[in-house]
Design an enzyme around this catalytic site. Structure first.
Site, short mmCIF file in Angstrom:
data_model
loop_
_atom_site.label_atom_id
_atom_site.label_comp_id
_atom_site.label_asym_id
_atom_site.label_seq_id
_atom_site.Cartn_x
_atom_site.Cartn_y
_atom_site.Cartn_z
CE LYS A 71 -1.58 1.55 4.07
NZ LYS A 71 -1.31 2.92 4.49
CG ASN A 72 2.36 2.73 3.56
OD1 ASN A 72 1.22 3.18 3.36
ND2 ASN A 72 2.76 2.36 4.76
CB CYS A 165 -3.82 5.84 10.99
SG CYS A 165 -4.50 4.46 10.08
NE ARG A 170 0.84 10.09 10.35
CZ ARG A 170 0.33 9.14 9.57
NH1 ARG A 170 -0.91 8.73 9.74
NH2 ARG A 170 1.06 8.58 8.62
CG ASP A 362 3.04 0.87 9.55
OD1 ASP A 362 2.68 1.73 10.36
OD2 ASP A 362 3.38 1.13 8.38
NE ARG A 459 -7.10 4.73 5.64
CZ ARG A 459 -6.53 5.73 6.25
NH1 ARG A 459 -6.95 6.07 7.45
NH2 ARG A 459 -5.55 6.39 5.71
N1 EPU Z 1 7.35 13.69 11.41
C1 EPU Z 1 7.59 14.99 11.78
N2 EPU Z 1 7.62 15.94 10.81
C2 EPU Z 1 7.42 15.66 9.49
C3 EPU Z 1 7.18 14.32 9.12
C4 EPU Z 1 7.15 13.35 10.11
O1 EPU Z 1 7.78 15.29 12.95
O2 EPU Z 1 7.46 16.59 8.67
C5 EPU Z 1 7.28 12.65 12.46
C6 EPU Z 1 5.89 12.02 12.58
O3 EPU Z 1 5.01 12.83 13.32
C7 EPU Z 1 6.18 10.70 13.21
C8 EPU Z 1 7.55 10.35 12.63
O4 EPU Z 1 8.10 11.55 12.11
O5 EPU Z 1 6.27 10.84 14.59
C9 EPU Z 1 7.51 9.30 11.53
O6 EPU Z 1 6.64 9.70 10.48
P1 EPU Z 1 6.92 9.40 8.96
O7 EPU Z 1 6.92 10.71 8.24
O8 EPU Z 1 8.09 8.51 8.81
O9 EPU Z 1 5.62 8.59 8.57
P2 EPU Z 1 4.68 8.87 7.32
O10 EPU Z 1 5.47 9.12 6.11
O11 EPU Z 1 3.63 9.84 7.70
C10 EPU Z 1 4.62 6.38 6.54
C11 EPU Z 1 3.55 5.35 6.33
C12 EPU Z 1 3.00 4.92 7.67
C13 EPU Z 1 4.14 4.35 8.51
C14 EPU Z 1 5.27 5.40 8.64
C15 EPU Z 1 6.48 4.89 9.39
C16 EPU Z 1 2.64 6.08 4.20
C17 EPU Z 1 1.50 6.61 3.44
N3 EPU Z 1 2.49 5.95 5.52
O12 EPU Z 1 3.98 7.46 7.20
O13 EPU Z 1 2.06 3.90 7.41
O14 EPU Z 1 3.68 4.03 9.78
O15 EPU Z 1 5.68 5.83 7.34
O16 EPU Z 1 6.97 3.75 8.80
O17 EPU Z 1 3.66 5.75 3.62
C18 EPU Z 1 0.23 2.51 7.89
O18 EPU Z 1 0.42 1.95 6.78
O19 EPU Z 1 -0.57 2.05 8.75
C19 EPU Z 1 0.96 3.74 8.21
C20 EPU Z 1 0.60 4.56 9.19
#
Ligand code: EPU
Length: 486
Positions: A71-72, A165, A170, A362, A459
């Site tokens: 998915k991601n 989620c 975030r 995850d 999802r």
């Molecule tokens: N963060 C910041 N600032 C930013 C971006 C992130 O502080 O500008 C923080 C977040 O708040 C969090 C941490 O960094 O505490 C990690 O967030 P990250 O940006 O790595 O996650 P994401 O890109 O929002 C993706 C996946 C998530 C998965 C995470 C970590 C997608 C669409 N989502 O999220 O997937 O948990 O990486 O591996 O790629 C899921 O599939 O259930 C899911 C939540």
């Protein structure tokens, strides 16, 4: 109304500084700078009041399960098609509500998206807007990723705050600072992030170090840098397999990227990228969830396709617990958790979630459900997201003995010589992975578990109940909507 493409003009140079939000959530994580934190926009997907999963627990699982595409990976690669002129054909895309929402984001920009099963064909020649539909962006985190390709290719992007989620605040501050390092002016106005190429033409390569290896920020900046003029070096980047998959797609389209999978990316920007055909990698989180389904039911199943090295943390922990795991072929794994083989029952273990190659956040909720059925006490520490313990309240309704203090949970496993501590009950999924932990607990429970809010689970898990049924689980989807056909 969506803004139409227009050449950047001088107003972009005299914009007010980024507005600070007034209702910021408390700042709990030291790696998140306070000044640019943007409140989390909760998922707007309705919790699906009508549909339920009904699980009659206790069945052993057996046989083989086919793992869908990631998915991601699919979400970021769908966003990356915006970097490319012409048409891209993506195969092995999981057909999920999130990938369909991402298709709506692209369509709202003027892209054409056709899907047939797991094949998505995206043509970006008709792009006529740089402002995607905010409702669609507000449903998924991946919707925000389009800001990188749009500002890099068209010089401008206006993107609403993302959803996803509800697992803590975030923010998107790292994305914003990264785009600024590539020569964009970025502002928050009217609840949307507006980005313009400062020179009125396009982005320029630069150096940027991420405060935290954010997956989404790494992916967004990699896409943007692929079309920026000159060389970009991104350091402290995410090393997740989905980042590597995106890099491979972009390279297939003509991008020059070195270092994907390491802590530093070197990107030589190109004037243009072309569309290409690409197959998405298997979903390691779906695979891990099925391994835990076999483990929690003390069963034996095989899975493919799966890249075991992407799941090495989970595999090591399950081996330590007493499971037997055999790699049958390059991408086929068999997991056996049948107690008779080991004499004693499985042993609990501790985990702390971390960015890849650490234990995946995850899989944290699903692992917690499994640990409740093992011997001894286990500690689960969540260090990636600030609030990913919402599932505990529901797991407790199924008899799981879990105490939470901040981001740490203490799990009391089963008492020696006693049967499953889990019993069926009515529970509600409030997010994707937490919802899957309820499914796993339901499979191991004595009696019937009724799970509502399953749109959250839909999802991220393609054909979930069909796959579980094939393995022998007693699961059905109940849709008590009245039959409208007269
Ligand atoms: N963060 C910041 N600032 C930013 C971006 C992130 O502080 O500008 C923080 C977040 O708040 C969090 C941490 O960094 O505490 C990690 O967030 P990250 O940006 O790595 O996650 P994401 O890109 O929002 C993706 C996946 C998530 C998965 C995470 C970590 C997608 C669409 N989502 O999220 O997937 O948990 O990486 O591996 O790629 C899921 O599939 O259930 C899911 C939540």
């Amino acid at each position: 109304m969506a803004s139409r493409l227009k050449p950047p003009n001088s107003r972009y140079f005299f914009s007010p500084p980024l507005q600070k939000p007034t209702n910021k959530p408390p700042h709990l994580f030291p790696h998140l700078p306070k000044s640019l934190s943007i409140p989390h926009n909760d998922t707007k997907i309705p919790p699906g009041p009508t549909e339920k999963l009904i699980i009659n627990g206790g069945s052993k699982l057996s046989g083989h399960v086919n793992i869908s595409g990631s998915k991601n990976s699919a979400l970021s690669i769908l966003a990356a098609t915006l970097c490319c002129s012409g048409t891209s054909k993506l195969t092995n895309v999981p057909y999920l509500s999130d990938t369909r929402t991402m298709a709506s984001v692209l369509e709202s920009l003027g892209a054409e998206v056709e899907f047939c099963g797991n094949e998505f064909v995206v043509s970006t020649d008709g792009i006529s807007s740089v402002e995607p539909d905010s409702d669609s962006v507000g449903k998924i985190r991946g919707g925000f990723f389009v800001i990188g390709p749009l500002v890099a290719r068209f010089g401008e992007a206006i993107v609403g705050l993302p959803g996803g989620c509800d697992i803590g605040s975030r923010p998107v501050d790292i994305y914003i600072r990264g785009l600024r390092a590539l020569g964009a002016i970025v502002e928050l106005r009217d609840g949307k992030v507006q980005a313009y190429a400062a020179n009125g033409k396009g982005l320029v390569g630069g150096r940027f170090q991420l405060d935290f290896p954010s997956v989404g920020a790494t992916e967004t900046l990699m896409m943007a840098a692929s079309l920026a003029k000159g060389q970009t070096v991104l350091s402290n980047v995410a090393q997740e397999p989905e980042v590597i998959d995106l890099a491979h797609f972009l390279m297939n389209c003509g991008a020059s990227i070195r270092g994907a999978g390491s802590k530093e990316l070197h990107i030589n920007g190109k004037d243009r990228l072309h569309g290409s055909c690409y197959s998405i990698i298997p979903d390691r989180i779906e695979a891990g969830s099925f391994m835990l389904a076999a483990a929690i039911t003390r069963s034996c199943i095989s899975l493919s396709p799966i890249f075991p090295s992407y799941l090495s943390c989970l595999i090591e922990k399950l081996l330590g617990a007493g499971c037997k795991i055999v790699q049958c072929t390059r991408d086929n794994l068999e997991l056996s958790a049948i107690p008779g083989i080991f004499g004693d029952d499985l042993q609990g273990f501790d985990i702390k979630t971390r960015p890849f190659p650490g234990f995946p956040t995850d899989l944290q909720p699903q692992t917690m459900a499994f640990l409740s059925t093992c011997n001894g006490k286990s500690i689960v520490e969540e260090s990636v997201f600030e609030n990913r313990m919402n599932h505990v309240k529901e797991l407790r309704k199924l008899g799981l003995r879990i105490q939470v203090c901040g981001s740490t949970a203490l799990i009391s496993g089963k008492e020696r010589g006693r049967g499953s501590p889990i019993y069926g009950s009515r529970v509600a999924a409030t997010n994707l992975r937490g919802g899957m932990s309820l499914v796993l607990a339901g499979l191991a429970a004595e009696g019937i578990t009724e799970i509502s809010g399953i749109s959250h689970i839909d999802r991220g898990y393609e054909n979930l109940e069909k796959k579980l049924q094939i393995l022998g689980a007693n699961v059905k989807r109940l849709n008590p909507r009245p039959n409208l056909v007269q």
